[in-house]
Design a protein around this motif. Structure first.
Motif, short mmCIF file in Angstrom:
data_model
loop_
_atom_site.label_atom_id
_atom_site.label_comp_id
_atom_site.label_asym_id
_atom_site.label_seq_id
_atom_site.Cartn_x
_atom_site.Cartn_y
_atom_site.Cartn_z
N UNK A 1 5.86 -2.04 6.54
CA UNK A 1 6.13 -2.09 5.09
C UNK A 1 5.12 -2.98 4.39
N UNK A 2 4.83 -4.12 5.01
CA UNK A 2 3.88 -5.06 4.42
C UNK A 2 2.50 -4.42 4.28
N UNK A 3 2.04 -3.77 5.35
CA UNK A 3 0.72 -3.11 5.30
C UNK A 3 0.67 -2.02 4.24
N UNK A 4 1.72 -1.21 4.20
CA UNK A 4 1.75 -0.11 3.23
C UNK A 4 1.79 -0.63 1.79
N UNK A 5 2.51 -1.72 1.56
CA UNK A 5 2.57 -2.30 0.22
C UNK A 5 1.21 -2.81 -0.21
N UNK A 6 0.49 -3.46 0.70
CA UNK A 6 -0.85 -3.95 0.39
C UNK A 6 -1.82 -2.79 0.16
N UNK A 7 -1.72 -1.75 0.99
CA UNK A 7 -2.61 -0.58 0.81
C UNK A 7 -2.39 0.08 -0.55
N UNK A 8 -1.14 0.21 -0.93
CA UNK A 8 -0.84 0.83 -2.23
C UNK A 8 -1.42 0.01 -3.37
N UNK A 9 -1.37 -1.32 -3.24
CA UNK A 9 -1.95 -2.16 -4.28
C UNK A 9 -3.46 -1.97 -4.37
N UNK B 1 5.71 -13.79 -0.20
CA UNK B 1 7.13 -13.62 0.06
C UNK B 1 7.50 -12.92 1.35
N UNK B 2 6.53 -12.60 2.23
CA UNK B 2 6.92 -11.96 3.50
C UNK B 2 7.79 -12.93 4.30
N UNK B 3 8.66 -12.40 5.12
CA UNK B 3 9.62 -13.27 5.81
C UNK B 3 9.87 -12.76 7.23
N UNK B 4 9.28 -13.45 8.21
CA UNK B 4 9.44 -13.02 9.59
C UNK B 4 10.88 -13.15 10.09
N UNK B 5 11.67 -14.00 9.44
CA UNK B 5 13.07 -14.15 9.84
C UNK B 5 13.88 -12.89 9.55
N UNK B 6 13.43 -12.09 8.61
CA UNK B 6 14.18 -10.92 8.17
C UNK B 6 13.50 -9.62 8.59
N UNK B 7 12.17 -9.60 8.66
CA UNK B 7 11.47 -8.39 9.09
C UNK B 7 11.88 -8.02 10.51
N UNK B 8 11.89 -6.75 10.81
CA UNK B 8 12.45 -6.28 12.08
C UNK B 8 11.70 -6.82 13.29
N UNK B 9 10.41 -7.11 13.15
CA UNK B 9 9.64 -7.61 14.30
C UNK B 9 9.92 -9.09 14.59
#
Length: 591
Positions: free
Chosen positions: A120-128, A144-152
């Protein structure tokens, strides 16, 4: 019989003033009635009507008595069943940080955003980048990315950011604000390579097997990189700024104008969440000048209290001192900020016991790290306390809390620190039971980031602290039982400036998965509301004029969709701010 007597005496004084002066001084400008009015005053917790005169509360009591002080010029506001209460007080947020990130790409996860994985993070940056192409010397900043909540449940790597672009410098900032990750182009731009050494109070992430940089920057390593980036973007007064539609080369005057616009937009966010006093909890660099510029242009609708980062402004301390505790066009220097450690959810907070699951690249004995030595903290706090100036100390891990208590105790023993300063311990997440009495004996104010139990409670339980330590984060009930005045904050932009969710979290202590994290530390809705009103005013040394609906105080108020004291505690997050009123004037109204 106490309340009727007080009411009688108040009315007698008001009527006497009218007769003596033969004026309309006791005629109200506005009256609020028709719904619950919560005062946060223990003697009169709820009243039927509030009268406003020249931005202050003229009367709080029954509707029948209030009607004696209105005429045909008095504005009548019928609450129509909605609830009126004191305006919320933000005791620790970061207004200028939010303003500075207005043009950053939003990488927040649910419930505030949609970035729940590294893909999701990569796709959001690519779209920008597709939407707004950038030159190779223009960075792309995400926040605002959050490793505590992201699935990985891990941070992205520089290679994963390189997959978005190898030419455009990219930096993504962690939700906590205490870490970031850069791609290869970004690391090169700020002068970092595999031979670079960790800065004091910071850490460069590396791959364990090779020792090469993985792109992660923690604490001062992240702050230094961001400051270096800003200087490279604006070396001579010009700057490249990414606009939502196109890219422009902006001069210094235009940049300043854009910065002021972003600051005003940030203020509007806080107002929409019901806050009439707003905090800038770690003012650094150009932000100090920006706040003063906004004040000089009278752009503030709310009161703004700011706490400059002491290490950042130490050289200017003597010039700043005269502004202490004095409002100038709604802007007040309220003390100084110290960041003693990092973030628990980002696993940079300083602990006495190892993290349950160490972050990538760290061993099983990893406990985070301090930012200051005791000697540095002692010398800096001594300077402040000798000048009767207060401080906010960011202390998340129990080792950082220990350090703060240890240093302040020494200063108290030497007769330098006095409890009247109302020094605040910010966050106090990984607190221990033995801290409670030490905090009380020193007269410190703990300000809890209660939203942690909701947003990151599961992460603390399963990865950061483990069940026992996690159950005691933000121990508001223990503080309450000990008679310690405490407050609650949102730490925006770590979360939105949302004190209602902070109240919900303090009352319910329910995690995202539904686990009750430390049920014995739950507090009542009323106590949570006091923590964002009257106790917030006390922390900021303004309880004589703010924090409750009482005759003579400022008419700083908020209108809520429902009565928080009568709805089910689990419904608190459903409360909606309908209107925010600052000194009798509406500064936000829900459309």
């Amino acid at each position: 019989m106490k309340q009727p007597l007080i009411l009688f005496l108040s009315l007698t004084l008001l009527l006497g003033a009218c007769k003596k002066n033969n004026t309309n001084e006791a005629i109200a400008d506005a009256i609020y009635f028709g719904g619950p009015i919560l005062t946060m005053e223990d003697e009169t917790p709820e009243v039927e009507a509030i009268l406003i005169k020249k931005g202050k509360i003229l009367f709080a009591g029954t509707k029948a008595e209030a009607d004696r002080f209105i005429d045909d010029k008095t504005e009548r506001i019928d609450l129509a069943g909605k609830t009126l209460m004191p305006g919320f007080i933000d005791v620790h947020g970061h207004l200028t940080s939010r303003a500075g990130m207005m043009q950053a790409v939003d990488l927040s996860p649910t419930p505030y955003g949609t970035v729940n994985s590294i893909i999701d993070l990569q796709n959001t940056l690519r779209k920008q980048l597709e939407k707004t192409p950038l030159k190779n010397d223009q960075p792309l900043i995400g926040n605002g990315y959050d490793d505590a909540i992201m699935v990985e449940h891990r941070h992205p790597t520089k290679e994963e950011l390189d997959a978005v672009s190898t030419t455009v410098p990219i930096i993504v900032i962690h939700a906590s604000g205490h870490a970031s990750v850069g791609n290869s182009a970004l690391l090169a731009l700020v002068g970092l390579n595999d031979q670079s050494k960790d800065p004091v109070g910071g850490h460069l992430g590396r791959y364990p097997k090779t020792g090469k940089l993985n792109g992660k920057l923690e604490e001062n390593a992240s702050f230094i990189a961001l400051l270096t980036l800003m200087k490279k973007m604006n070396p001579t007064g010009d700057a490249s700024v990414n606009d939502s539609e196109d890219s422009y080369q902006l001069g210094a005057d235009t940049l300043q104008s854009q910065s002021l616009q972003n600051l005003v937009k940030a203020q509007e966010e806080w107002l929409s969440y019901g806050q009439t006093t707003i905090c800038d909890g770690r003012t650094m660099g150009e932000s100090l000048g920006l706040l003063k510029e906004a004040a000089s242009k009278r752009l503030f609708k709310a009161d703004i209290v700011y706490f400059p980062d002491y290490e950042n402004v130490k050289k200017d301390f003597e010039q700043l001192k005269p502004d202490y505790m004095k409002y100038h066009n709604r802007l007040k220097l309220a003390g100084f900020k110290f960041s003693n450690d990092g973030s628990p959810q980002g696993k940079t907070a300083w602990l006495t016991q190892p993290y349950l699951v160490p972050p990538e690249g760290q061993g099983s004995d990893y406990k985070g790290f301090p930012i200051f030595t005791d000697d540095v903290l002692y010398a800096d706090l001594k300077t402040l306390f000798q000048n009767n100036i207060t401080a906010q100390l960011h202390v998340n891990g129990d080792a950082a809390i220990d350090q703060a208590l240890r240093v302040i105790q020494k200063l108290k023993d030497e007769g330098i620190y006095k409890p009247e300063l109302r020094v605040t311990l910010i966050h106090v997440q990984n607190s221990r039971p033995d801290h409670i009495q030490k905090i009380k004996s020193l007269g410190l104010i703990p300000s809890y980031f209660s939203t942690h139990t909701y947003l990151w409670g599961d992460w603390h339980y399963s990865s950061v602290f483990g069940p026992e330590r996690a159950a005691f984060i933000s121990p508001a009930q223990s503080a309450l039982k000990a008679g310690i005045p405490f407050t609650i904050h949102h730490d925006a932009p770590v979360t939105p400036p949302d004190l209602i969710t902070a109240v919900y979290a303090a009352v319910n202590r329910k995690t995202r998965s539904g686990r009750i994290l430390g049920p014995n530390e739950r507090i009542s809705t009323l106590e949570a509301l006091k923590a964002i009103t009257i106790k917030g005013a006390y922390q900021l040394q303004e309880e004589d004029r703010k924090g409750s609906l009482k005759v003579g105080k400022l008419a700083d108020m908020v209108i809520l969709s429902q009565n928080p004291l009568t709805i089910q505690p689990e419904k608190i997050r459903d409360l909606v701010v309908m209107e925010t009123i600052k000194e009798g004037l509406s500064v936000y109204k829900r459309k």
